[in-house]
Design a protein around this motif. Structure first.
Motif, PDB file in Angstrom:
ATOM      1  N   ILE A  90       0.857  -1.147  -0.097  1.00  0.00           N
ATOM      2  CA  ILE A  90      -0.219  -0.021  -0.138  1.00  0.00           C
ATOM      3  C   ILE A  90       0.786   1.137  -0.035  1.00  0.00           C
ATOM      4  CG2 ILE A  90      -1.563   1.204   1.428  1.00  0.00           C
ATOM      5  CD1 ILE A  90      -2.995  -1.481   2.321  1.00  0.00           C
ATOM      6  N   LEU A 141       2.482   1.727  -3.365  1.00  0.00           N
ATOM      7  CA  LEU A 141       1.507   2.097  -4.182  1.00  0.00           C
ATOM      8  C   LEU A 141       1.245   3.646  -4.085  1.00  0.00           C
ATOM      9  CD1 LEU A 141      -0.827  -0.628  -5.018  1.00  0.00           C
ATOM     10  CD2 LEU A 141       1.106  -0.152  -6.106  1.00  0.00           C
ATOM     11  N   VAL A 142       1.065   4.026  -2.844  1.00  0.00           N
ATOM     12  CA  VAL A 142       0.566   5.233  -2.814  1.00  0.00           C
ATOM     13  C   VAL A 142       1.841   6.383  -3.056  1.00  0.00           C
ATOM     14  CG1 VAL A 142       0.260   7.061  -0.927  1.00  0.00           C
ATOM     15  CG2 VAL A 142      -0.886   5.261  -0.706  1.00  0.00           C
ATOM     16  N   GLN A 197       3.962   5.575  -5.337  1.00  0.00           N
ATOM     17  CA  GLN A 197       3.833   5.509  -6.818  1.00  0.00           C
ATOM     18  C   GLN A 197       2.935   6.533  -7.534  1.00  0.00           C
ATOM     19  OE1 GLN A 197       3.733   1.722  -8.688  1.00  0.00           O
ATOM     20  NE2 GLN A 197       4.158   2.492 -10.763  1.00  0.00           N
ATOM     21  N   ILE A 198       1.867   6.789  -6.939  1.00  0.00           N
ATOM     22  CA  ILE A 198       0.654   7.506  -7.319  1.00  0.00           C
ATOM     23  C   ILE A 198       1.188   8.862  -7.281  1.00  0.00           C
ATOM     24  CG2 ILE A 198      -1.497   8.315  -6.634  1.00  0.00           C
ATOM     25  CD1 ILE A 198      -2.348   5.573  -5.900  1.00  0.00           C
ATOM     26  N   LEU A 239       3.389   9.566  -9.986  1.00  0.00           N
ATOM     27  CA  LEU A 239       2.943   9.907 -11.163  1.00  0.00           C
ATOM     28  C   LEU A 239       2.130  11.192 -11.359  1.00  0.00           C
ATOM     29  CD1 LEU A 239       1.131   6.184 -11.572  1.00  0.00           C
ATOM     30  CD2 LEU A 239       2.860   7.097 -13.192  1.00  0.00           C
ATOM     31  N   ARG A 240       1.736  11.603 -10.300  1.00  0.00           N
ATOM     32  CA  ARG A 240       0.922  12.778 -10.332  1.00  0.00           C
ATOM     33  C   ARG A 240       2.068  13.957 -10.681  1.00  0.00           C
ATOM     34  NH1 ARG A 240      -4.310  15.104  -9.345  1.00  0.00           N
ATOM     35  NH2 ARG A 240      -4.863  12.991 -10.180  1.00  0.00           N
ATOM     36  N   LEU A 281       2.904  13.824 -14.238  1.00  0.00           N
ATOM     37  CA  LEU A 281       2.011  14.229 -15.027  1.00  0.00           C
ATOM     38  C   LEU A 281       1.847  15.909 -14.973  1.00  0.00           C
ATOM     39  CD1 LEU A 281      -0.737  13.560 -16.664  1.00  0.00           C
ATOM     40  CD2 LEU A 281      -1.939  14.035 -14.317  1.00  0.00           C
ATOM     41  N   ILE A 337      -7.789  -2.691   1.373  1.00  0.00           N
ATOM     42  CA  ILE A 337      -7.301  -1.458   1.100  1.00  0.00           C
ATOM     43  C   ILE A 337      -6.347  -1.434  -0.152  1.00  0.00           C
ATOM     44  CG2 ILE A 337      -5.806   0.525   1.932  1.00  0.00           C
ATOM     45  CD1 ILE A 337      -6.884   0.159   4.573  1.00  0.00           C
ATOM     46  N   VAL A 356      -6.239   0.817  -3.529  1.00  0.00           N
ATOM     47  CA  VAL A 356      -5.233   1.548  -3.749  1.00  0.00           C
ATOM     48  C   VAL A 356      -4.782   1.488  -5.280  1.00  0.00           C
ATOM     49  CG1 VAL A 356      -3.206   2.495  -3.148  1.00  0.00           C
ATOM     50  CG2 VAL A 356      -4.677   2.231  -1.398  1.00  0.00           C
ATOM     51  N   LEU A 407      -6.732   2.907  -7.534  1.00  0.00           N
ATOM     52  CA  LEU A 407      -6.392   4.384  -7.924  1.00  0.00           C
ATOM     53  C   LEU A 407      -5.051   4.190  -8.541  1.00  0.00           C
ATOM     54  CD1 LEU A 407      -7.398   7.179  -7.017  1.00  0.00           C
ATOM     55  CD2 LEU A 407      -6.153   6.789  -4.924  1.00  0.00           C
ATOM     56  N   LEU A 408      -4.285   3.518  -8.510  1.00  0.00           N
ATOM     57  CA  LEU A 408      -2.943   3.652  -9.174  1.00  0.00           C
ATOM     58  C   LEU A 408      -3.304   3.503 -10.856  1.00  0.00           C
ATOM     59  CD1 LEU A 408       0.223   3.519  -9.411  1.00  0.00           C
ATOM     60  CD2 LEU A 408       0.021   1.209  -9.459  1.00  0.00           C
ATOM     61  N   GLU A 436      -4.738   6.636 -11.902  1.00  0.00           N
ATOM     62  CA  GLU A 436      -3.459   7.590 -12.192  1.00  0.00           C
ATOM     63  C   GLU A 436      -2.778   7.335 -13.379  1.00  0.00           C
ATOM     64  OE1 GLU A 436      -4.065  10.302 -10.367  1.00  0.00           O
ATOM     65  OE2 GLU A 436      -2.102  11.284 -11.045  1.00  0.00           O
ATOM     66  N   MET A 437      -2.591   5.959 -13.647  1.00  0.00           N
ATOM     67  CA  MET A 437      -1.515   5.657 -14.765  1.00  0.00           C
ATOM     68  C   MET A 437      -2.212   6.005 -16.060  1.00  0.00           C
ATOM     69  SD  MET A 437      -0.450   1.928 -13.899  1.00  0.00           S
ATOM     70  CE  MET A 437       0.128   1.467 -15.631  1.00  0.00           C
ATOM     71  N   HIS A 495      -6.204   9.879 -15.068  1.00  0.00           N
ATOM     72  CA  HIS A 495      -6.140  11.110 -13.864  1.00  0.00           C
ATOM     73  C   HIS A 495      -7.674  12.013 -14.143  1.00  0.00           C
ATOM     74  CE1 HIS A 495      -2.419  10.382 -15.992  1.00  0.00           C
ATOM     75  NE2 HIS A 495      -2.880  11.240 -17.106  1.00  0.00           N
ATOM     76  N   TYR A 515      -9.335  12.656 -11.731  1.00  0.00           N
ATOM     77  CA  TYR A 515      -9.550  13.753 -10.404  1.00  0.00           C
ATOM     78  C   TYR A 515      -8.467  14.371 -10.485  1.00  0.00           C
ATOM     79  CZ  TYR A 515     -13.350  10.314  -9.800  1.00  0.00           C
ATOM     80  OH  TYR A 515     -14.317   9.441 -10.056  1.00  0.00           O
ATOM     81  N   PRO A 516      -8.669  15.729 -10.638  1.00  0.00           N
ATOM     82  CA  PRO A 516      -7.274  16.649 -11.033  1.00  0.00           C
ATOM     83  C   PRO A 516      -6.726  17.240  -9.973  1.00  0.00           C
ATOM     84  CG  PRO A 516      -9.655  17.687 -11.458  1.00  0.00           C
ATOM     85  CD  PRO A 516      -9.770  16.423 -11.068  1.00  0.00           C
ATOM     86  N   ARG A 517      -7.531  17.237  -8.756  1.00  0.00           N
ATOM     87  CA  ARG A 517      -6.880  17.953  -7.556  1.00  0.00           C
ATOM     88  C   ARG A 517      -6.469  16.949  -6.685  1.00  0.00           C
ATOM     89  NH1 ARG A 517      -8.721  23.441  -7.274  1.00  0.00           N
ATOM     90  NH2 ARG A 517     -10.508  23.672  -8.987  1.00  0.00           N
ATOM     91  N   LEU A 566      -7.521  13.058  -4.486  1.00  0.00           N
ATOM     92  CA  LEU A 566      -6.815  12.059  -4.211  1.00  0.00           C
ATOM     93  C   LEU A 566      -6.917  11.416  -2.831  1.00  0.00           C
ATOM     94  CD1 LEU A 566      -3.556  11.956  -6.668  1.00  0.00           C
ATOM     95  CD2 LEU A 566      -5.656  10.813  -6.966  1.00  0.00           C
TER      96      LEU A 566
END
Lengths: 351, 470
Positions: free
Chosen positions: A25, A28-29, A31-32, A35-36, A39, B395, B399, B402-403, B406-407, B410, B412-414, B418
């Motif tokens: 977890i 992954l968080v 990585q998220i 990625l953001r 981007l 969880i 998650v 959500l990854l 995001e890959m 995207h 959900y911009p803000r 997240l």
């Protein structure tokens, strides 16, 4: 520590699975978040590139002098070409020539060559579209290679580009192959070869006597789609063919009154598709005396035969709307009357 | 109680949870691989009109039952879709409210003497109307027969080779048809494609289109956002990657008409008519050994309003579980069939074991562990570890959804979006998921008792019609 107190193998396994899940977890968080951040950076870079090139392209379109670099930066290539393609979709005449000159000055030819050979799928498509708009003859070899790929998106667009750049070559090298490649729907073959119709006519005509029976329907369908018409004598020969698909093609192409008798001979064919196309052909070739035959076809068990027959009747130049209305009124078969009424309603404004 | 029984039950529940979550993690990996393969789409989407000349004409079939409030804005929005050739066939399934009147008023409908082509049996059609304003809009007014029957009537009236079933209360992206039809252009054996459905609560809708993406303030809806991320992004995408997709949502899916007619159309008097049709198509096409493909389009293309109160959500979930049960029960023949492939040997058994029977084992596991702990049959460590693993893996799966989001998209911009999604992913494990399992268990029970099925009624805020959602 807690895991040291866990002696039961079940509990130890559960503990370590739980720990692994927590670690995953966290990873992954992270990585998220990564990625953001990437981007946001990429979006900023793209926005900067567009902000730089848009005024340059706008000025070039108007024939005004614009300050611009001598060649494209590698990181600007994709954004520049995307922007260039969007402008391409909306300009004509001198403005388009200026736009093409800008791409040539910026070395787009070299860039598209590289993308066509080494780029990913998206870059390849981008390069195909650019080469097509520029009429790039240097891209012909790469386009020929891409046109033979199993990737249909790339092969379709490479063929369209090739047809636009060198229709003669496309007709010679691509058309015969598309006739035997059943992975391409006929509709697509016709769409992509549309720009080389004239060049395809002798090539496909020469294929007709040598094509294997299993490919003959496709060849005839493509010729029909490209509006390459066969002489009545050749069509007459096809009317005696045993394949339903060939008969359908012959009926679709029948435009000469000399074929009327052959068409009438097929109105009772066991395959409903043949009957349907026979009804359509009678709509083009039929005489007043054939109306009775067509009224009989309005009671066919197949909806499509009734529908096309009603349309054919309504389109016959010597039948007036009032007569059709009268036919609908007098029809003893409810299906025939309903179909004529629908076709009449489709033909006129909604009442 | 016999300690052996306790040990067996403990291991059974534990292994089930591991297998269940392991299966989902595998799907997640397939989905990641599939998304990576389709990364070029990001560039393709920016290119002008890459496909327009090749698009296949589509009939959009919109079944409507008591949709007076939503129907006109929905159809207006559909009429604005960006696609080269399409028609809209609205099927008024004997609505008791003013659905037909609303359509007549808004689109200037006139009776049209259509000679209907009945390819799939359905309830009698009372009248066909055509719009004087939009030649590509027709309305079929028929005797009530349920959603599946309405869809069958729409298929009978449709004129194009592909048809797209759309719920009357959904909002489509303007380019949704272009996106969902692409697999048909890439693969001649394609028989059906489904698109991603996302929750519209919290988003802004203007002129029938979504203009800004947001998250709902209501936590029932928020938990469903997380569920939809999981279900669509790694559930369906993962199954699609291995050609085992058994569900195409009724809210938005495109089918080849001749194949659906050959399979017999939608099954009347079924709740899960969308899933049942897809499972049956797999079964029939595999029996005939006909090459085919069914694909999921991951782009977010259809937005729907999720229930925001417990009772409506409960009703929906009970119906979904009954629908799943009906779909599987009607097509047992697919499971482990000779030519079953991935759908018959992997997807169907997985669905049966983890989706269909899932609530029994999940709730049974929770109840058993609580019971065993209360009566000192298992230690507190075992009980705590069971919760730790169950919640941790839950969880982890959310998650990973959500990854994937995001890959790829995207949406959900803000950053705070997240963060809020992350919070929902944790909180849903403390009550919401267990409640869901309970509702699914009720659905299973009602299916077993064969209670009569009808159109689902759902309490909506109706804000898709009112343009702006709170």
């Amino acid at each position: 520590m807690i895991w040291q107190s866990l002696t039961d193998p079940f509990l130890r396994a559960a503990f370590w699975i739980g720990i692994a899940a927590v670690v995953m977890i966290v990873l992954l968080v992270l990585q998220i978040v990564g990625l953001r951040i990437r981007l946001l950076r990429r979006n900023r870079r793209a926005a900067a590139s567009v902000a730089h090139w848009r005024p340059v392209i706008t000025a070039v379109l108007a024939g005004l002098p614009a300050e611009r670099p001598k060649f494209l930066n590698r990181c600007d290539e994709v954004e520049f070409l995307k922007l260039w393609l969007h402008f391409q979709a909306n300009v004509r005449g001198d403005a388009r020539q200026n736009l093409n000159q800008l791409a040539i000055d910026m070395g787009s030819d070299r860039v598209t060559q590289r993308m066509l050979t080494k780029g990913g799928r998206g870059e390849k498509l981008l390069a195909i579209l650019v080469a097509r708009h520029l009429g790039s003859r240097s891209a012909v070899e790469a386009l020929q290679r891409l046109a033979h790929l199993p990737d249909r998106l790339l092969s379709v667009h490479a063929t369209i580009a090739l047809v636009q750049i060198d229709p003669q070559l496309a007709a010679r090298s691509i058309a015969p192959e598309l006739i035997v490649n059943s992975a391409w729907p006929v509709r697509e073959v016709v769409t992509v070869l549309q720009g080389a119709r004239v060049e395809c006519e002798p090539v496909l005509g020469a294929l007709l006597p040598v094509t294997l029976p299993e490919h003959l329907p496709r060849l005839l369908q493509v010729m029909d789609g490209l509006r390459i018409f066969l002489p009545a004598a050749q069509l007459l020969h096809l009317f005696s063919h045993e394949s339903v698909e060939v008969l359908i093609c012959a009926l679709r192409s029948a435009a000469s009154p000399a074929l009327r008798e052959s068409v009438l001979a097929l109105v009772d064919h066991e395959d409903w598709r043949v009957r349907m196309y026979a009804a359509k052909a009678l709509g083009r070739l039929g005489q007043r005396g054939d109306v009775a035959v067509m009224i009989g076809m309005l009671s066919d068990r197949e909806w499509w035969v009734r529908y096309r027959c009603a349309q054919a009747l309504a389109a016959m130049p010597f039948l007036k709307q009032d007569e059709i209305r009268q036919l609908a009124h007098e029809a003893t078969d409810r299906f025939a009357g309903d179909m004529l009424r629908q076709v009449l309603a489709e033909g006129g404004p909604v009442a | 109680m016999n300690p052996l029984v306790i040990e067996f039950a403990t291991w059974f529940v534990f292994c089930y949870f591991i297998l269940l979550n392991g299966g989902y993690i595998m799907l997640n990996l397939f989905a990641i691989a599939s998304l990576r393969r389709s990364q070029h789409r990001v560039l393709l989407d920016d290119l002008p009109q890459a496909y327009s000349a090749l698009e296949i004409p589509i009939s959009i079939v919109v079944p409507a039952y008591n949709e007076e409030a939503n129907i006109a804005p929905s159809i207006r929005s559909l009429l604005q879709l960006s696609y080269s050739e399409f028609e809209i066939v609205v099927v008024n399934d004997g609505s008791k409210d003013g659905t037909l009147a609303a359509l007549q008023k808004e689109f200037d409908l006139h009776p049209f003497p259509e000679a209907m082509r009945v390819q799939i049996p359905c309830q009698p059609v009372k009248a066909v109307y055509q719009s004087a304003l939009y030649p590509n809009l027709r309305v079929i007014d028929k005797v009530n027969g349920g959603k599946a029957d309405a869809l069958n009537a729409g298929i009978n009236a449709s004129r194009y080779p592909l048809f797209c079933g759309v719920d009357a209360d959904s909002v489509l992206q303007r380019d949704s048809l272009q996106r969902v039809v692409r697999p048909f252009l890439d693969d001649p054996t394609m028989v059906a494609t489904g698109g991603t459905i996302r929750i519209a609560n919290g988003c802004k809708v203007s002129g029938g289109f979504l203009t800004s993406v947001g998250l709902p303030d209501n936590w029932w809806a928020m938990f469903q956002v997380v569920e939809y991320l999981r279900a669509f992004l790694f559930g369906r995408l993962g199954w699609s990657a291995i050609s085992g997709m058994l569900i195409i949502s009724g809210a938005f899916g495109v089918f080849r008409k001749d194949v659906v007619v050959m399979a017999g159309g939608y099954r009347p008097n079924t709740i899960g008519e969308d899933m049942e049709l897809v499972v049956r198509m797999h079964r029939v096409l595999r029996e005939k050994k006909q090459p085919y493909n069914i694909e999921f389009v991951a782009d977010p293309i259809c937005w729907t309003e999720a229930p925001e109160d417990r009772n409506t959500l409960r009703t929906q979930r009970i119906r979904w579980q009954r629908g799943l049960s009906e779909s599987l029960a009607a097509n047992w023949g697919l499971m482990f069939s000779r030519n079953g492939g991935v759908p018959g040997w992997v997807a169907f058994p997985f669905m049966m074991l983890f989706e269909w029977l899932g609530p029994v084992v999940e709730l049974g596991g929770y109840v058993f562990m609580a019971f065993a702990y209360y009566f000192n049959m298992v230690s507190w460590e075992a009980f705590a570890l069971f919760l730790f693993v169950a919640i941790g893996l839950g969880i982890l799966l959310s998650v990973s959804g959500l990854l994937l989001e995001e890959m790829s998209f995207h949406m959900y911009p803000r950053g705070r979006h997240l963060a809020k999604l992350g919070l929902a992913m944790i909180l849903e494990n403390f009550g919401y998921r267990q409640l869901n399992s309970w509702w699914r268990l009720v659905g299973l029970w009602r299916w077993a008792r064969q209670t009569e099925s009808t159109w689902g009624t759902m309490t909506r805020k109706g804000s898709l019609a009112n343009e702006v959602k709170k």
